[in-house]
Design an enzyme around this catalytic site. Structure first.
Site, PDB file in Angstrom:
ATOM      1  N   LYS A 114       0.750  -1.162  -0.028  1.00 36.72           N
ATOM      2  CA  LYS A 114       0.103   0.012  -0.107  1.00 36.72           C
ATOM      3  C   LYS A 114       0.866   1.225   0.146  1.00 36.72           C
ATOM      4  CE  LYS A 114      -3.992   1.697   2.713  1.00 36.72           C
ATOM      5  NZ  LYS A 114      -4.911   1.676   3.912  1.00 36.72           N
ATOM      6  N   SER A 138      -9.941  -1.166   7.109  1.00 35.46           N
ATOM      7  CA  SER A 138      -9.154  -0.972   5.744  1.00 35.46           C
ATOM      8  C   SER A 138      -8.533  -1.985   5.200  1.00 35.46           C
ATOM      9  CB  SER A 138      -8.337   0.263   5.945  1.00 35.46           C
ATOM     10  OG  SER A 138      -9.066   1.526   5.910  1.00 35.46           O
ATOM     11  N   SER A 142      -9.863   1.207   3.012  1.00 45.31           N
ATOM     12  CA  SER A 142      -9.027   2.228   2.272  1.00 45.31           C
ATOM     13  C   SER A 142      -7.981   1.221   1.361  1.00 45.31           C
ATOM     14  CB  SER A 142      -8.287   3.286   3.014  1.00 45.31           C
ATOM     15  OG  SER A 142      -7.302   2.596   3.698  1.00 45.31           O
TER      16      SER A 142
END
Lengths: 472, 491
Positions: A65, A164, A140
């Site tokens: 990420k 997330s 997310s």
């Protein structure tokens, strides 16, 4: 690879080939490390067979990420403000992955600073769900989940502040785990809400997650909140029938019928495997969303104060007269640099900590948080794990969520684990009629990761939801 | 006539702790290093990095707290204090709000004289926090006005010591600060260098006026960032007069919230308004989630307590009660620091009487140290040698003047007393040998003798120097007398 049947370079080339083929449409990656991944692969291939055996993740392509700092590589946090930020240090997670022999193939898309549940708050583009065009891959950690679901990489790293990792894993039909708070170092992981943030893992099976987790977990001197698992941590319980608690009052009526149906069936399946299920009561669960958002926004407002245009980011000039005052520069930089959701959370978080509102909001939320944590401590004296839905719905169409408060309620089943600091894992348990994946969440006591991983592995040994692939 | 009001003062003193590295990262704490050379991602507030507590800073803070007779919290907490300023990289300062490391202590302001009494000032709290960087305004780059930021100081460890409003007047405030600085330097907690900002003071001042028996408090004024004792004294004096004039014109009394913050212009000798309470900042404090609560082992605190050196007050007490020195002598010696007191003790232990040792330390030794710009640790004469030297004077073996000479020789030639004694008998000088040396010199220097006889007394100076070189243990006055006597006996 260990047996020499294929090379790391071949595996990495295949991963990059798939990214190049599918990612234009899916938007999972913000950067692809074509050259550096290949040269890392070749370096591993050059090692002797005995040297290669020292790497538990030898040659495993991993997507990270874009919220983890990577030395010499752009780290954007999905934000315009950090569009050209290149740290000169690696996150501990990145360092440990590489140290275990993994090859990082790229950095993945996300809601800006981890704030959002659909991926649409990325400043760059919204990630697509591989199961259904124009549906969200969750958030997310949208890019990491989609990269694994679309089989571009076998596993990926995300962060989980209020769900997330688990929610995108559920929406994408893969397995995702958020460990105990402190199990994995936060050093180099750009902060959203420091008391809730934890690195998390995506893979196609619980067994793969177990490998990843053990490669990166453990105390780090650069993060004072990180710890080694205590020696008396809950044992792996291999084979022992577990007492599985569920809290039907918490979710009945709040969720899609299809989600409820498939979660119920997964509970039945676990019962069929010999585990016992009991209904439990978590009386303070109803305060979780409010407490979570107050605390997360307060911490976010504080953590994001450093992006002031003075150092490391672009500095905006307000239009009009020259030169701007200091506060005008701050305002312009932060207004132009941050997207709408980040701005909303900074404003609300600042408000919650302000004089006169501090006790009413922030302190009150901390009291609720303690009560929730105490609920879990009590419940885990009786049961080994808890089970329930990961998300109240399946993936939503992109552009369908206009009301922020309604979006926040989507996190209703995931935020408590972050408030309490306990581990939680989402695994695929079925598909809706529309063909969208459905996930169930198991939650364990502090340091109970192995118990969750074994339970999910036992489920996956007897089902095939986790093996189904989206048609690309 | 005394002023018609009482000046009430409470202080917030920021003390920079003497650590090698910063409070939350490994960067060096170094004054006057090239700008931004002592920085890293942590003290620059870069994304993703985290603070790691410097245990040495905690130890120094505990030591200071114990020296200030404070309670030491078994558990204390870190809080974030938010404000935006370019030299505050994270947008917040890590400090301690409601669970400080040290609390409820005291420090006595020493008595004025042998007769006076000391005054106790309560310490409300002492907590750890990180310093901000420095802004340097007024530069130009390519014709544009610019400010520069130097983050070398950002993250340096500070101990903020907060007193109760127990001080009365500028003079007592200054004395308190001198005592505090001596205490902290004695504990090796800080270098106490005020020019380099190692001790910075905010003073809260108001007046208690008494018109017709009703004791009234005026509004409180806080003067920020005073960095010299003289500055503090002048600022308090100035502010007291300004507050009294203000009171006479508006009769506004103190109430919660009407505090004003002012700065001090030392050159003009004036304070100036920074902000009224209405504009006061909201720091939005909350516990720093990056740092666990600080939990101290009580046994560790006790180990530090046992290892503490004596405070200036205890040292003065020792000098007065055990060694019979006056309050004045004790004050002066203690102000020279703990190593001087240790030197004093060793000299006395070597056989000297305390009063002469004190006199010499305040006189000849202090002068020699001044000339050499050195500290007592670097002084070439050991305490034992000074003690023995002064014992010889006391026993009548040496005159005061000769001892002074010997001390200079020991310093300049790095000789020990032992080697001086071996080379030069301390037996009284043989009078006949002295006369013999004098005669030879008179013979060799007829012009000097003639000049002396013509009335120039100074003409003999060089000859006396030569006598002393020939007979090092000669008393210069005896040399002079003998020489003059012999010249007068000349035909």
């Amino acid at each position: 690879m260990q047996a020499g049947e294929t090379t790391v370079a071949n595996v990495v080339r295949e991963s990059i080939r798939r990214i190049d083929r599918d990612d234009l449409r899916l938007g999972a990656f913000l950067s692809v490390w074509r050259e550096s991944a290949l040269s890392a692969a070749q370096a591993l291939d050059a090692l002797s067979a005995s040297d290669r055996r020292r790497f538990p993740l030898l040659g495993v392509p991993v997507a990270v990420k874009d919220l983890f700092c990577t030395r010499g590589e752009r780290t954007t946090c999905g934000s315009r403000l950090l569009e050209s930020f290149t740290p000169h240090y690696d996150a501990t997670v990145v360092e440990r992955l590489v140290g275990a022999g993994a090859v990082i193939v790229g950095k993945t898309n996300l809601d800006e600073f981890g704030m959002g549940s659909t991926g649409e708050f990325s400043a760059f583009r919204a990630t697509q769900n591989p199961w259904c065009q124009n549906y969200s891959g969750g958030g997310s950690s949208s890019g990491s989940a989609v990269a694994v679901a679309a089989r571009m990489v076998p596993c990926a790293i995300g962060t989980d502040t209020g769900g997330s990792v688990r929610q995108p894993a559920a929406w994408c039909g893969i397995t995702g785990m958020k460990p105990t708070y402190g199990a994995v170092s936060r050093f180099g992981m750009i902060a959203f809400a420091s008391s809730l943030d934890q690195a998390g893992f995506f893979a196609n099976s619980a067994r793969d997650i177990e490998l990843l987790f053990h490669a990166v977990a453990g105390r780090d001197v650069r993060d004072m909140t990180s710890r080694d698992a205590p020696p008396e941590s809950p044992e792996s319980d291999s084979g022992r029938p577990l007492r599985i608690g569920y809290c039907p009052t918490g979710w009945r009526g709040n969720i899609d019928a299809e989600v409820e149906h498939h979660v119920q069936r997964s509970i039945e399946h676990l019962r069929h495997l010999g585990h016992q299920t009991v209904a439990v009561d978590l009386p303070h669960e109803r305060f979780a969303i409010a407490a979570y958002y107050v605390i997360a926004m307060a911490e976010a407002a504080s953590n994001l104060a450093r992006y002031d245009g003075v150092r490391m980011t672009s500095r905006a000039s307000p239009s009009g007269h020259e030169p701007p005052t200091l506060s005008e520069m701050y305002a312009a930089t932060r207004f132009q640099g941050f997207g709408p959701e980040v701005r909303r959370r900074i404003l609300l978080g600042t408000f919650c900590l302000s004089h006169g509102f501090h006790d009413q909001y922030y302190q009150q939320a901390c009291r609720a948080r303690r009560a929730i944590r105490d609920d879990y401590a009590r419940v885990f004296e009786d049961v080994d794990v808890l089970i329930g839905p990961t998300s109240p719905t399946t993936a939503v169409p992109l552009g369908s969520q206009r009301d922020p408060v309604a979006a926040y309620w989507g996190d209703v089943f995931t935020v408590s684990a972050n408030l309490a600091g306990i581990p939680a894992l989402s695994f695929p348990v079925g598909f809706s009629a529309a063909g969208l994946p459905i996930g169930a969440q198991v939650v364990g006591p502090w340091w109970g990761e192995n118990r969750l991983l074994k339970l999910a592995a036992a489920f996956q040994d007897t089902t095939d939801f986790h093996q189904r692939k989206p048609a690309l | 006539m005394s002023a018609p009001y009482e000046v009430v003062v409470g202080l917030e003193v920021h003390v920079q702790l003497q650590t090698t590295s910063k409070l939350f990262c490994g960067c060096a704490v170094q004054f006057a290093a090239p700008p931004n050379s002592c920085t890293c991602p942590v003290c620059c507030g870069m994304p993703g990095v985290l603070p790691v507590l410097n245990a040495r800073a905690v130890e120094l803070a505990v030591r200071a707290g114990l020296g200030l007779h404070c309670e030491i919290a078994r558990r204390s907490r870190w809080d974030r204090k938010h404000y935006f300023y370019p030299d505050l990289p994270k947008g917040y300062q890590i400090s301690q709000l409601d669970q400080p490391l040290c609390f409820q202590g005291w420090l006595d302001v020493p008595a004025e004289s042998d007769q006076g009494a000391s005054r106790r000032v309560r310490i409300a709290r002492a907590h750890l926090e990180e310093d901000a960087g420095k802004s340097l305004h007024g530069g130009t780059v390519a014709g544009q006005d610019v400010s520069f930021i130097d983050l070398n100081r950002a993250g340096a460890p500070l101990l903020e010591i907060v007193t109760e409003p127990d001080l009365r007047g500028a003079d007592e405030t200054r004395k308190f600060l001198i005592e505090l600085r001596q205490l902290l330097m004695g504990l090796a907690v800080t270098d106490g260098n005020m020019q380099e900002g190692s001790l910075r003071v905010d003073a809260n001042i108001n007046l208690h006026v008494d018109p017709g028996g009703r004791n009234i408090a005026t509004p409180i004024v806080e003067i920020k960032n005073l960095n010299s004792f003289r500055g503090v004294q002048r600022a308090v004096d100035y502010e007291a007069q300004r507050l009294y004039a203000q009171w006479q014109s508006d009769r506004i009394e103190h109430r919660p919230g009407n505090k004003q913050t002012r700065g001090w212009d030392d050159e003009r000798g004036e304070s100036y308004l920074l902000r009224e309470k209405e504009e006061a900042e909201d720091y939005r404090y909350f516990p720093d989630p990056d740092l666990p609560e600080l939990e101290l082992d009580p046994n560790w605190v006790e180990t530090i307590r046992i290892s503490l050196s004596q405070s200036p007050a205890e040292l003065r007490c020792e000098l007065i009660e055990q060694h019979g020195l006056s309050q004045y002598d004790a004050d002066v010696l203690v102000a020279q620091g703990a190593p001087v007191i240790e030197y004093f003790r060793q000299a006395v232990a070597a056989g000297a009487k305390p009063k002469p040792v004190a006199n010499w330390l305040m006189g000849d030794v202090a002068n020699l140290l001044n000339e050499r710009q050195g500290s007592i640790a670097e002084f070439p004469v050991t305490a034992a040698d000074l003690g023995r030297l002064l014992a010889l004077v006391d026993q009548g073996h040496l005159t005061q003047a000769l001892a002074r000479d010997w001390l200079r020789i020991m310093v300049s030639d790095r000789q020990t007393l032992g080697s001086l004694l071996a080379n030069h008998s301390r037996e009284p000088v043989d009078a006949e040998r002295l006369r013999q040396v004098c005669r030879e010199l008179m013979h060799a220097n007829p012009q000097a003798v003639a000049a002396f006889r013509a009335g120039k007394a100074a003409a003999l100076g060089p000859l006396i120097g030569q006598i002393r070189r020939a007979i090092p243990n000669v008393d210069p006055r005896a040399a002079q007398n003998t020489l003059q006597q012999l010249i007068r006996e000349l035909p």
